[in-house]
Design a protein around this motif. Structure first.
Motif, mmCIF file in Angstrom:
data_model
loop_
_atom_site.group_PDB
_atom_site.id
_atom_site.type_symbol
_atom_site.label_atom_id
_atom_site.label_comp_id
_atom_site.label_asym_id
_atom_site.label_seq_id
_atom_site.Cartn_x
_atom_site.Cartn_y
_atom_site.Cartn_z
ATOM 1 N N GLN A 46 0.475 -0.260 -0.357
ATOM 2 C CA GLN A 46 -0.486 -0.660 -1.380
ATOM 3 C C GLN A 46 -1.794 0.052 -1.056
ATOM 4 O O GLN A 46 -2.289 -0.027 0.061
ATOM 5 C CB GLN A 46 -0.698 -2.167 -1.373
ATOM 6 C CG GLN A 46 -1.713 -2.652 -2.389
ATOM 7 C CD GLN A 46 -1.978 -4.146 -2.283
ATOM 8 O OE1 GLN A 46 -1.220 -4.876 -1.661
ATOM 9 N NE2 GLN A 46 -3.072 -4.600 -2.870
ATOM 10 N N GLY A 52 -9.130 1.118 -8.657
ATOM 11 C CA GLY A 52 -8.011 0.199 -8.829
ATOM 12 C C GLY A 52 -7.020 0.257 -7.682
ATOM 13 O O GLY A 52 -7.235 0.944 -6.678
ATOM 14 N N THR A 53 -5.929 -0.483 -7.854
ATOM 15 C CA THR A 53 -4.908 -0.616 -6.817
ATOM 16 C C THR A 53 -3.629 0.087 -7.254
ATOM 17 O O THR A 53 -3.190 -0.048 -8.408
ATOM 18 C CB THR A 53 -4.620 -2.103 -6.541
ATOM 19 O OG1 THR A 53 -5.850 -2.777 -6.266
ATOM 20 C CG2 THR A 53 -3.700 -2.261 -5.343
ATOM 21 N N PHE A 54 -3.017 0.810 -6.319
ATOM 22 C CA PHE A 54 -1.812 1.577 -6.604
ATOM 23 C C PHE A 54 -0.728 1.250 -5.575
ATOM 24 O O PHE A 54 -1.005 0.707 -4.504
ATOM 25 C CB PHE A 54 -2.107 3.078 -6.587
ATOM 26 C CG PHE A 54 -3.160 3.492 -7.570
ATOM 27 C CD1 PHE A 54 -2.819 3.811 -8.870
ATOM 28 C CD2 PHE A 54 -4.501 3.546 -7.196
ATOM 29 C CE1 PHE A 54 -3.784 4.183 -9.788
ATOM 30 C CE2 PHE A 54 -5.473 3.915 -8.101
ATOM 31 C CZ PHE A 54 -5.118 4.227 -9.401
ATOM 32 N N HIS A 87 4.398 0.849 -14.218
ATOM 33 C CA HIS A 87 3.891 2.034 -14.911
ATOM 34 C C HIS A 87 3.857 3.181 -13.907
ATOM 35 O O HIS A 87 3.072 3.173 -12.958
ATOM 36 C CB HIS A 87 2.495 1.772 -15.468
ATOM 37 C CG HIS A 87 1.874 2.988 -16.095
ATOM 38 N ND1 HIS A 87 0.581 3.382 -15.846
ATOM 39 C CD2 HIS A 87 2.389 3.911 -16.949
ATOM 40 C CE1 HIS A 87 0.318 4.492 -16.519
ATOM 41 N NE2 HIS A 87 1.407 4.824 -17.194
ATOM 42 N N LEU A 89 3.022 6.745 -12.473
ATOM 43 C CA LEU A 89 1.953 7.728 -12.640
ATOM 44 C C LEU A 89 2.433 9.134 -12.346
ATOM 45 O O LEU A 89 2.184 10.056 -13.123
ATOM 46 C CB LEU A 89 0.777 7.355 -11.735
ATOM 47 C CG LEU A 89 0.125 6.005 -12.070
ATOM 48 C CD1 LEU A 89 -0.899 5.626 -11.015
ATOM 49 C CD2 LEU A 89 -0.531 6.059 -13.443
ATOM 50 N N ASP A 103 1.315 2.148 -10.745
ATOM 51 C CA ASP A 103 0.348 1.064 -10.705
ATOM 52 C C ASP A 103 0.913 -0.079 -9.872
ATOM 53 O O ASP A 103 2.120 -0.333 -9.881
ATOM 54 C CB ASP A 103 0.050 0.548 -12.120
ATOM 55 C CG ASP A 103 -0.826 1.512 -12.919
ATOM 56 O OD1 ASP A 103 -1.519 2.334 -12.291
ATOM 57 O OD2 ASP A 103 -0.807 1.436 -14.159
ATOM 58 N N TYR A 104 0.034 -0.768 -9.191
ATOM 59 C CA TYR A 104 0.453 -1.906 -8.378
ATOM 60 C C TYR A 104 0.725 -3.104 -9.284
ATOM 61 O O TYR A 104 -0.067 -3.412 -10.178
ATOM 62 C CB TYR A 104 -0.640 -2.264 -7.367
ATOM 63 C CG TYR A 104 -0.273 -3.393 -6.446
ATOM 64 C CD1 TYR A 104 0.607 -3.192 -5.392
ATOM 65 C CD2 TYR A 104 -0.807 -4.666 -6.634
ATOM 66 C CE1 TYR A 104 0.950 -4.230 -4.540
ATOM 67 C CE2 TYR A 104 -0.480 -5.711 -5.787
ATOM 68 C CZ TYR A 104 0.402 -5.477 -4.744
ATOM 69 O OH TYR A 104 0.741 -6.517 -3.902
#
Length: 301
Positions: A46, A52-54, A87, A89, A103-104
């Motif tokens: 993570q 944002g968080t991925f 989602h 990327l 996306d996380y």
């Protein structure tokens, strides 16, 4: 570094190494990261950035195709617009690793009707029209095992030639000659056990509790697929292989007509594929389960 033990030194170097790679992958300033569960195959992290968080999964560069095929599967499920999926990327390589970036998924509290809604969404995915052939646009993987998805007009032929037969061939050193004869006989009589579906369904392909998450919306989200166009029953069969879901899930799913008479016999054939794969990947501990499954199939016809 004075006073730093060798193990900690290597961990510190590894941390700096990953931080550098993460910057290259997300193209944003990384504030922090931590390791999370990523299964038996990959390392997973993570990543917190300014934007944002991925979530990223990493493996050796030679295993990039595993991420490419996972991405195709997730995107195929997402295209049905009926159930939550990550989602994606991008997928690619750094100088040292292959990776899959998404996306996380933030976890939430399950809604009261969680299992009924999950069953409805899965049935809707299975009922989405995907064409008239069984297979997929490319070969992929079940775990780390290659999975052949050559298109075929017949489901029974597809499952025999591209599921059971390759898995039997991989396990010849793990099975006795008598076991191989029994499995060969099952394949010879497969048309007496399986039936042709009315139409192919997009299946997750590796559907057990570990590959279902609860999203921020409180509903089920599907991860880590091994997708192809097959009989919807294979997904339901696998949910029963390792513990199963609550009965309300199966009761609701049946209302949508995706399970037909005789499923209780067919599910053993479908789960034989996964048990043989576990025998191949993890060894003798699954031998007894394979034999038990063979016995149940033999009693069914």
């Amino acid at each position: 570094m004075i006073g730093l033990k060798k193990g900690k030194w290597h961990n510190w170097k590894k941390r700096r190494h990953f931080m550098s790679e993460f910057d290259d992958i997300v193209k944003k300033k990384v504030l922090s990261y931590h390791s999370v569960a990523g299964g038996d195959i990959n390392e997973a992290f993570q990543i917190q950035t300014e934007d944002g968080t991925f979530f990223v999964k990493m493996n050796t560069i030679s295993n990039l195709d595993m991420f490419i095929q996972e991405r195709k599967g997730i995107e195929a499920m997402a295209a049905c617009h009926v159930i939550g999926t990550p989602h994606i990327l991008q997928s690619g390589t750094t100088n040292h690793h292959s990776y899959l970036l998404m996306d996380y998924i933030e976890s939430g509290k399950r809604i009261e009707s969680y299992w009924q809604v999950f069953a409805q969404q899965l049935a809707n995915m299975h009922r989405t029209f995907v064409g008239n052939q069984f297979g997929f646009s490319s070969n992929n993987y079940i775990g780390s095992t290659p999975q052949i998805n050559t298109f075929c007009d017949s489901w029974i032929t597809f499952f025999k030639d591209y599921r059971l037969r390759p898995m039997l061939n991989r396990n010849k050193e793990n099975l006795y000659a008598s076991d191989i004869q029994r499995l060969s006989k099952i394949m010879d009589h497969l048309d007496e056990i399986l039936i042709e579906p009315e139409q192919p369904s997009l299946v997750h392909g590796d559907l057990w509790s570990g590959n279902v998450m609860t999203g921020k919306d409180g509903k089920a989200w599907l991860i880590d697929p091994a997708c192809y166009y097959g009989d919807a029953e294979v997904d339901i069969a696998m949910t029963e292989l390792f513990g199963g879901f609550p009965q309300t899930f199966y009761t609701t799913y049946r209302q949508y007509g995706c399970l037909r008479s005789g499923y209780e016999k067919r599910k053993n054939v479908y789960n034989l594929y996964h048990l043989l794969n576990h025998l191949y990947l993890f060894g003798y501990g699954y031998y007894g389960s394979v034999l038990h499954c063979i016995e149940k199939i033999e009693r069914s016809w």
